[in-house]
Design an enzyme around this catalytic site. Sequence first.
Site, PDB file in Angstrom:
ATOM      1  N   LYS A 189       0.919  -1.166   0.004  1.00 34.52           N
ATOM      2  CA  LYS A 189      -0.086  -0.058   0.151  1.00 34.52           C
ATOM      3  C   LYS A 189       0.953   1.089  -0.138  1.00 34.52           C
ATOM      4  O   LYS A 189       1.915   1.287   0.492  1.00 34.52           O
ATOM      5  CB  LYS A 189      -0.947  -0.080   1.222  1.00 34.52           C
ATOM      6  CG  LYS A 189      -1.723   1.086   1.401  1.00 34.52           C
ATOM      7  CD  LYS A 189      -2.390   1.043   2.718  1.00 34.52           C
ATOM      8  CE  LYS A 189      -1.837   1.640   3.817  1.00 34.52           C
ATOM      9  NZ  LYS A 189      -2.762   1.431   5.155  1.00 34.52           N
ATOM     10  N   ASP A 216      -5.961  -5.671  10.468  1.00 31.15           N
ATOM     11  CA  ASP A 216      -5.192  -4.609  10.545  1.00 31.15           C
ATOM     12  C   ASP A 216      -5.564  -4.154  11.745  1.00 31.15           C
ATOM     13  O   ASP A 216      -6.226  -4.329  12.649  1.00 31.15           O
ATOM     14  CB  ASP A 216      -5.926  -3.526   9.593  1.00 31.15           C
ATOM     15  CG  ASP A 216      -4.837  -2.253   9.053  1.00 31.15           C
ATOM     16  OD1 ASP A 216      -3.822  -2.464   9.537  1.00 31.15           O
ATOM     17  OD2 ASP A 216      -5.123  -1.827   8.138  1.00 31.15           O
TER      18      ASP A 216
HETATM   19  C1  R5P Z   1      -1.960   2.202   8.483  1.00 32.63           C
HETATM   20  O1  R5P Z   1      -1.077   2.075   7.931  1.00 32.63           O
HETATM   21  C2  R5P Z   1      -2.733   1.661   9.300  1.00 32.63           C
HETATM   22  O2  R5P Z   1      -2.087   0.360   9.782  1.00 32.63           O
HETATM   23  C3  R5P Z   1      -4.382   1.502   9.015  1.00 32.63           C
HETATM   24  O3  R5P Z   1      -4.128   0.646   7.683  1.00 32.63           O
HETATM   25  C4  R5P Z   1      -5.007   2.686   8.549  1.00 32.63           C
HETATM   26  O4  R5P Z   1      -4.765   3.581   9.713  1.00 32.63           O
HETATM   27  C5  R5P Z   1      -6.152   2.709   8.060  1.00 32.63           C
HETATM   28  O5  R5P Z   1      -6.738   3.733   7.622  1.00 32.63           O
HETATM   29  P1  R5P Z   1      -8.118   3.748   6.706  1.00 32.63           P
HETATM   30  O6  R5P Z   1      -9.207   2.832   7.246  1.00 32.63           O
HETATM   31  O7  R5P Z   1      -8.539   5.072   6.763  1.00 32.63           O
HETATM   32  O8  R5P Z   1      -7.537   3.327   5.458  1.00 32.63           O
END
Ligand code: R5P
Length: 293
Positions: A189, A216
């Site tokens: 990502k 996550d």
């Molecule tokens: C960032 O790398 C974190 O691990 C999460 O993937 C991130 O904070 C998720 O944010 P969102 O739901 O806004 O994509």
Amino acid sequence: MKIIPGPASKQLGEKIAALLDAEAIPLVFKNYPDGESYVRLEGNVKNEETVIVQTTSPPQDARLLQLAFIADAAKRQGAKKITAVVPYLAYARQDKVFLQGEAVSIETIAKMLKAAGIDSLITVNVHQAKVLDKFPFPAKTVSAISPLAEHFKQRGFSGAFALAPDSGALWLVEEAKNVLGGECGYLEKHRDRYTGQVTTEKKSLNVKGTIVIIFDDIISTGGTIVLAAKIMRELGASNVYAACVHPLLIGDAEKKIMEAGVKEIVGTDSVPSHVSKVSIAPLIADALTKKGA
Ligand code: R5P
């Protein structure tokens, strides 16, 4: 040991107190008409090891201040040692200067908590553990990934593919794989530091006909999960689930995730929400009773 369940984590704090057979100190909490927070302890913590349980999900600034006020009140009463249990630690993602002129927000928060009288801190799946080295007192993070994976295992999901939506979450899915016993993998990502826009590269992973659970630490706007879920559907996953420790679910995040083909979101009570199906109370109770907590 006395437990003070803060206004943002009342139920979780009470559960932890029950598990530890410790007294939960009631708190009077209110907001003044102008929005300022007021707290008052309705019990005595003099000479007691005191634990404040307060998550700092939105509204994070107010909740951080409430935590500081509770610590100040406990200190003034003569608490022996104050441990803050902050399951979701706000500002942990701003742990360095990414763009010139920025603040290292988490360092400021750490100093503020120290000034309020906090002696140690326990958090859950902080974004990067190394951020805790910046704290001027002992701070540790514990992981709720195994309890989340266990929840799925109990429901018959053994052998499911555990997917990390970015490389930073790879260690999360390695932990989940140990419980679920299936395969794991990750996607790449990228986030534009100026616009916040996230893109995820499509990658060939062997998930055809398999149940995929995306793990996550945080679901905020849902963008990360949406992109990962779409790729999993394109690769032929039979069903896609999302598991996270901190279900912030900002705005229409949940709707977007479901529309991307995710069957269910499972979170923990680190951030109380209707998807908080897994409690971190046993994890925290255990961390509090381990030596050095
Ligand atoms: C960032 O790398 C974190 O691990 C999460 O993937 C991130 O904070 C998720 O944010 P969102 O739901 O806004 O994509």
